[in-house]
Design a protein around this motif. Structure first.
Motif, PDB file in Angstrom:
ATOM      1  N   ARG A   1       0.781  -1.171   0.178  1.00 57.01           N
ATOM      2  CA  ARG A   1      -0.403  -0.419   0.453  1.00 57.01           C
ATOM      3  C   ARG A   1       0.655   1.429   0.331  1.00 57.01           C
ATOM      4  O   ARG A   1       0.603   2.458  -0.479  1.00 57.01           O
ATOM      5  CB  ARG A   1      -0.807   0.186   1.033  1.00 57.01           C
ATOM      6  N   ASP A   2       1.598   1.083   0.671  1.00 57.79           N
ATOM      7  CA  ASP A   2       3.140   2.273   0.461  1.00 57.79           C
ATOM      8  C   ASP A   2       3.054   2.389  -1.145  1.00 57.79           C
ATOM      9  O   ASP A   2       3.583   3.752  -1.255  1.00 57.79           O
ATOM     10  CB  ASP A   2       4.297   2.322   1.693  1.00 57.79           C
ATOM     11  N   ASN A   3       4.151   1.734  -1.496  1.00 56.48           N
ATOM     12  CA  ASN A   3       4.519   1.674  -2.376  1.00 56.48           C
ATOM     13  C   ASN A   3       3.240   2.030  -3.422  1.00 56.48           C
ATOM     14  O   ASN A   3       3.443   2.770  -3.778  1.00 56.48           O
ATOM     15  CB  ASN A   3       5.226  -0.290  -3.102  1.00 56.48           C
ATOM     16  N   ASP A   4       2.413   1.726  -3.119  1.00 58.37           N
ATOM     17  CA  ASP A   4       1.182   2.121  -4.508  1.00 58.37           C
ATOM     18  C   ASP A   4       1.311   4.052  -4.143  1.00 58.37           C
ATOM     19  O   ASP A   4       0.665   4.726  -5.446  1.00 58.37           O
ATOM     20  CB  ASP A   4      -0.303   1.056  -4.750  1.00 58.37           C
ATOM     21  N   ARG A   5       1.336   4.512  -2.748  1.00 61.97           N
ATOM     22  CA  ARG A   5       0.438   5.465  -2.753  1.00 61.97           C
ATOM     23  C   ARG A   5       1.249   6.180  -3.117  1.00 61.97           C
ATOM     24  O   ARG A   5       1.563   7.576  -3.830  1.00 61.97           O
ATOM     25  CB  ARG A   5       0.473   6.239  -1.214  1.00 61.97           C
ATOM     26  N   LEU A   6       3.216   6.129  -3.031  1.00 57.04           N
ATOM     27  CA  LEU A   6       4.509   6.744  -3.339  1.00 57.04           C
ATOM     28  C   LEU A   6       4.156   6.825  -4.700  1.00 57.04           C
ATOM     29  O   LEU A   6       4.886   7.390  -5.560  1.00 57.04           O
ATOM     30  CB  LEU A   6       5.892   5.517  -3.016  1.00 57.04           C
ATOM     31  N   PHE A   7       3.945   5.611  -5.378  1.00 58.42           N
ATOM     32  CA  PHE A   7       4.200   5.002  -7.187  1.00 58.42           C
ATOM     33  C   PHE A   7       3.576   6.677  -7.717  1.00 58.42           C
ATOM     34  O   PHE A   7       3.616   7.320  -8.420  1.00 58.42           O
ATOM     35  CB  PHE A   7       3.345   4.382  -7.164  1.00 58.42           C
ATOM     36  N   GLU A   8       1.248   6.690  -6.756  1.00 59.25           N
ATOM     37  CA  GLU A   8       0.830   7.558  -7.993  1.00 59.25           C
ATOM     38  C   GLU A   8       1.605   9.573  -7.104  1.00 59.25           C
ATOM     39  O   GLU A   8       0.990   9.960  -8.161  1.00 59.25           O
ATOM     40  CB  GLU A   8      -0.488   7.158  -6.518  1.00 59.25           C
ATOM     41  N   LYS A   9       2.025   9.478  -6.577  1.00 59.87           N
ATOM     42  CA  LYS A   9       2.224  10.674  -6.526  1.00 59.87           C
ATOM     43  C   LYS A   9       3.356  11.098  -6.950  1.00 59.87           C
ATOM     44  O   LYS A   9       3.589  11.893  -7.526  1.00 59.87           O
ATOM     45  CB  LYS A   9       3.192  10.964  -4.967  1.00 59.87           C
ATOM     46  N   THR A  10       4.857  10.067  -7.025  1.00 62.54           N
ATOM     47  CA  THR A  10       5.256   9.854  -8.370  1.00 62.54           C
ATOM     48  C   THR A  10       5.185  10.069  -9.968  1.00 62.54           C
ATOM     49  O   THR A  10       5.521  11.100 -11.101  1.00 62.54           O
ATOM     50  CB  THR A  10       6.455   8.668  -8.217  1.00 62.54           C
ATOM     51  N   ARG A  11       4.223   9.429  -9.867  1.00 66.83           N
ATOM     52  CA  ARG A  11       3.164   9.883 -11.183  1.00 66.83           C
ATOM     53  C   ARG A  11       2.730  11.242 -11.466  1.00 66.83           C
ATOM     54  O   ARG A  11       3.401  11.721 -12.602  1.00 66.83           O
ATOM     55  CB  ARG A  11       2.436   8.432 -11.776  1.00 66.83           C
ATOM     56  N   ARG A  12       2.056  11.735 -10.470  1.00 70.81           N
ATOM     57  CA  ARG A  12       2.230  13.054 -10.948  1.00 70.81           C
ATOM     58  C   ARG A  12       2.808  13.920 -10.619  1.00 70.81           C
ATOM     59  O   ARG A  12       2.068  14.626 -11.784  1.00 70.81           O
ATOM     60  CB  ARG A  12       0.750  13.314  -9.161  1.00 70.81           C
ATOM     61  N   LEU A  13       3.770  13.694 -10.821  1.00 71.91           N
ATOM     62  CA  LEU A  13       5.222  14.912 -10.582  1.00 71.91           C
ATOM     63  C   LEU A  13       5.376  14.691 -11.821  1.00 71.91           C
ATOM     64  O   LEU A  13       6.233  15.377 -11.897  1.00 71.91           O
ATOM     65  CB  LEU A  13       6.390  14.502  -9.284  1.00 71.91           C
ATOM     66  N   MET A  14       6.003  13.370 -12.301  1.00 71.39           N
ATOM     67  CA  MET A  14       6.515  13.795 -13.794  1.00 71.39           C
ATOM     68  C   MET A  14       5.855  14.107 -14.233  1.00 71.39           C
ATOM     69  O   MET A  14       6.176  14.620 -15.586  1.00 71.39           O
ATOM     70  CB  MET A  14       6.413  11.909 -13.437  1.00 71.39           C
ATOM     71  N   LEU A  15       4.679  14.134 -14.465  1.00 67.64           N
ATOM     72  CA  LEU A  15       3.221  14.625 -15.342  1.00 67.64           C
ATOM     73  C   LEU A  15       3.323  16.067 -15.113  1.00 67.64           C
ATOM     74  O   LEU A  15       3.560  16.680 -16.175  1.00 67.64           O
ATOM     75  CB  LEU A  15       1.843  14.364 -14.709  1.00 67.64           C
ATOM     76  N   ASP A  16       3.943  16.692 -14.148  1.00 72.72           N
ATOM     77  CA  ASP A  16       3.661  18.071 -14.358  1.00 72.72           C
ATOM     78  C   ASP A  16       5.210  18.443 -14.759  1.00 72.72           C
ATOM     79  O   ASP A  16       5.032  20.061 -15.325  1.00 72.72           O
ATOM     80  CB  ASP A  16       3.361  17.947 -11.787  1.00 72.72           C
ATOM     81  N   ILE A  17       5.893  17.522 -14.615  1.00 73.86           N
ATOM     82  CA  ILE A  17       7.562  18.591 -14.710  1.00 73.86           C
ATOM     83  C   ILE A  17       6.616  18.554 -16.348  1.00 73.86           C
ATOM     84  O   ILE A  17       7.496  19.349 -17.372  1.00 73.86           O
ATOM     85  CB  ILE A  17       8.729  17.229 -14.728  1.00 73.86           C
ATOM     86  N   LEU A  18       6.890  17.213 -17.204  1.00 68.45           N
ATOM     87  CA  LEU A  18       6.373  17.093 -18.140  1.00 68.45           C
ATOM     88  C   LEU A  18       5.327  18.793 -19.580  1.00 68.45           C
ATOM     89  O   LEU A  18       5.786  18.699 -20.211  1.00 68.45           O
ATOM     90  CB  LEU A  18       5.747  15.728 -18.487  1.00 68.45           C
ATOM     91  N   ASP A  19       4.556  18.534 -18.088  1.00 68.02           N
ATOM     92  CA  ASP A  19       3.393  19.543 -18.620  1.00 68.02           C
ATOM     93  C   ASP A  19       4.185  20.879 -18.707  1.00 68.02           C
ATOM     94  O   ASP A  19       3.531  22.051 -19.350  1.00 68.02           O
ATOM     95  CB  ASP A  19       1.976  19.457 -17.762  1.00 68.02           C
ATOM     96  N   ALA A  20       5.724  21.049 -17.822  1.00 66.55           N
ATOM     97  CA  ALA A  20       5.904  22.398 -16.988  1.00 66.55           C
ATOM     98  C   ALA A  20       6.346  23.304 -18.244  1.00 66.55           C
ATOM     99  O   ALA A  20       6.857  22.719 -19.481  1.00 66.55           O
ATOM    100  CB  ALA A  20       7.123  22.319 -16.329  1.00 66.55           C
ATOM    101  N   GLY A  21       5.771  24.536 -18.524  1.00 61.59           N
ATOM    102  CA  GLY A  21       6.173  25.045 -19.362  1.00 61.59           C
ATOM    103  C   GLY A  21       6.862  26.266 -19.813  1.00 61.59           C
ATOM    104  O   GLY A  21       8.241  26.596 -20.721  1.00 61.59           O
ATOM    105  N   SER A  22       8.186  26.381 -18.294  1.00 60.65           N
ATOM    106  CA  SER A  22       9.600  27.110 -18.086  1.00 60.65           C
ATOM    107  C   SER A  22      10.855  26.183 -17.343  1.00 60.65           C
ATOM    108  O   SER A  22      10.054  25.287 -16.467  1.00 60.65           O
ATOM    109  CB  SER A  22       9.116  28.507 -18.056  1.00 60.65           C
ATOM    110  N   LEU A  23      11.610  26.330 -16.647  1.00 57.72           N
ATOM    111  CA  LEU A  23      12.257  26.302 -15.818  1.00 57.72           C
ATOM    112  C   LEU A  23      11.879  26.263 -14.834  1.00 57.72           C
ATOM    113  O   LEU A  23      11.925  25.440 -13.423  1.00 57.72           O
ATOM    114  CB  LEU A  23      13.672  27.177 -16.607  1.00 57.72           C
ATOM    115  N   GLU A  24      11.366  27.968 -13.725  1.00 60.53           N
ATOM    116  CA  GLU A  24      10.900  28.510 -13.544  1.00 60.53           C
ATOM    117  C   GLU A  24       9.087  27.292 -13.217  1.00 60.53           C
ATOM    118  O   GLU A  24       9.137  26.974 -12.040  1.00 60.53           O
ATOM    119  CB  GLU A  24       9.646  29.238 -13.255  1.00 60.53           C
ATOM    120  N   GLU A  25       8.676  26.944 -13.474  1.00 59.92           N
ATOM    121  CA  GLU A  25       7.485  25.818 -13.380  1.00 59.92           C
ATOM    122  C   GLU A  25       8.128  24.435 -13.048  1.00 59.92           C
ATOM    123  O   GLU A  25       7.523  24.292 -12.512  1.00 59.92           O
ATOM    124  CB  GLU A  25       7.019  26.025 -15.051  1.00 59.92           C
ATOM    125  N   VAL A  26       9.128  24.100 -13.587  1.00 60.75           N
ATOM    126  CA  VAL A  26       9.948  22.731 -13.694  1.00 60.75           C
ATOM    127  C   VAL A  26      10.393  23.155 -11.668  1.00 60.75           C
ATOM    128  O   VAL A  26      10.084  21.965 -11.277  1.00 60.75           O
ATOM    129  CB  VAL A  26      10.727  22.388 -14.583  1.00 60.75           C
TER     130      VAL A  26
END
Length: 245
Positions: free
Chosen positions: A89-114
């Motif tokens: 269960r801990d790994n599932d929660r950690l994976f979901e948080k990591t997935r959301r962060l990676m998507l935010d990084i990929l969607d960032a439009g500038s260095l500041e947003e990253v």
């Protein structure tokens, strides 16, 4: 010669309504079992929870000893299974948080947003109290924290040389460089990963007040994933990076 009247058969226990069921005494239970000698054949799981002494004086029979061992093993296996479920269960929660962060990084439009996406996610989603993202460059940049490669290697060269994630306790001058002197006094343990990809060089560090939180043997797989994504995304938003010599 007339037949003797027969006593009414005891009513099966599973047909008695809960709301109207009388409190059963030992005699009623014994009578039911005598009338249903095969009861434990179909309900053998109940035998595990029963105490069936089989003693003769100070001796204990092999049957009783075997049952005791089986009960102990059953409890141990349940405990291990519970621990594995907690880890999953801990790994599932950690994976979901990591997935959301990676998507935010990929969607960032500038260095500041990253930079904002990384720092906000680690502090708020991952509940990490101390976060440090430092990029190495000879040219100053107004976004994020930048230091020269020579300054970085002088301060934390030992953490960067292996190319692997390092976790545990760090020396004072390493903590000063990563988190600053004020925060350094509060950091008990850290995990540090180098950022290295196609001319990009930097470091991502996270810290905890608990000296045991980031042990030297702690798994850093998810932190390594974040570093790999950052290494590939950050060069898209800046052209002022130079390779570390």
């Amino acid at each position: 010669m007339t037949d003797k009247p027969q006593a009414p058969a005891p009513q099966p226990l599973d047909t008695v309504e809960d709301s109207a069921a009388p409190v059963l005494g030992a005699d009623a239970v014994a009578a039911y079992l005598r009338s249903h000698p095969d009861f434990f054949v179909d309900n053998d799981d109940l035998l595990v929870s029963l105490r069936l002494p089989h003693q003769r004086g100070d001796t204990v029979s092999l049957v009783e000893r075997q049952m005791k061992v089986l009960r102990e093993r059953n409890i141990e296996m349940r405990h291990r299974l519970s621990q594995l479920m907690d880890v999953a269960r801990d790994n599932d929660r950690l994976f979901e948080k990591t997935r959301r962060l990676m998507l935010d990084i990929l969607d960032a439009g500038s260095l500041e947003e990253v930079v904002i996406a990384v720092e906000d996610s680690l502090r708020q989603e991952f509940q990490v109290p101390f976060v440090s993202l430092i990029l190495f460059s000879e040219v100053a940049t107004p976004v994020g924290r930048w230091v020269s490669s020579s300054e970085a290697h002088h301060a934390i060269g030992a953490l960067l040389s292996g190319g692997k994630t390092v976790s545990g306790s760090l020396r004072d001058h390493e903590l000063d460089f990563l988190f600053g002197e004020d925060q350094r006094k509060q950091v008990g343990s850290t995990a540090v990963v180098a950022l290295t990809h196609q001319g990009l060089h930097g470091v991502l560090a996270i810290g905890s007040r608990d000296p045991q939180h980031y042990k030297s043997s702690v798994g850093t797989l998810f932190l390594s994933y974040i570093a790999e994504v950052l290494g590939r995304v950050l060069p898209r938003h800046t052209s002022s990076l130079r390779s570390v010599r």
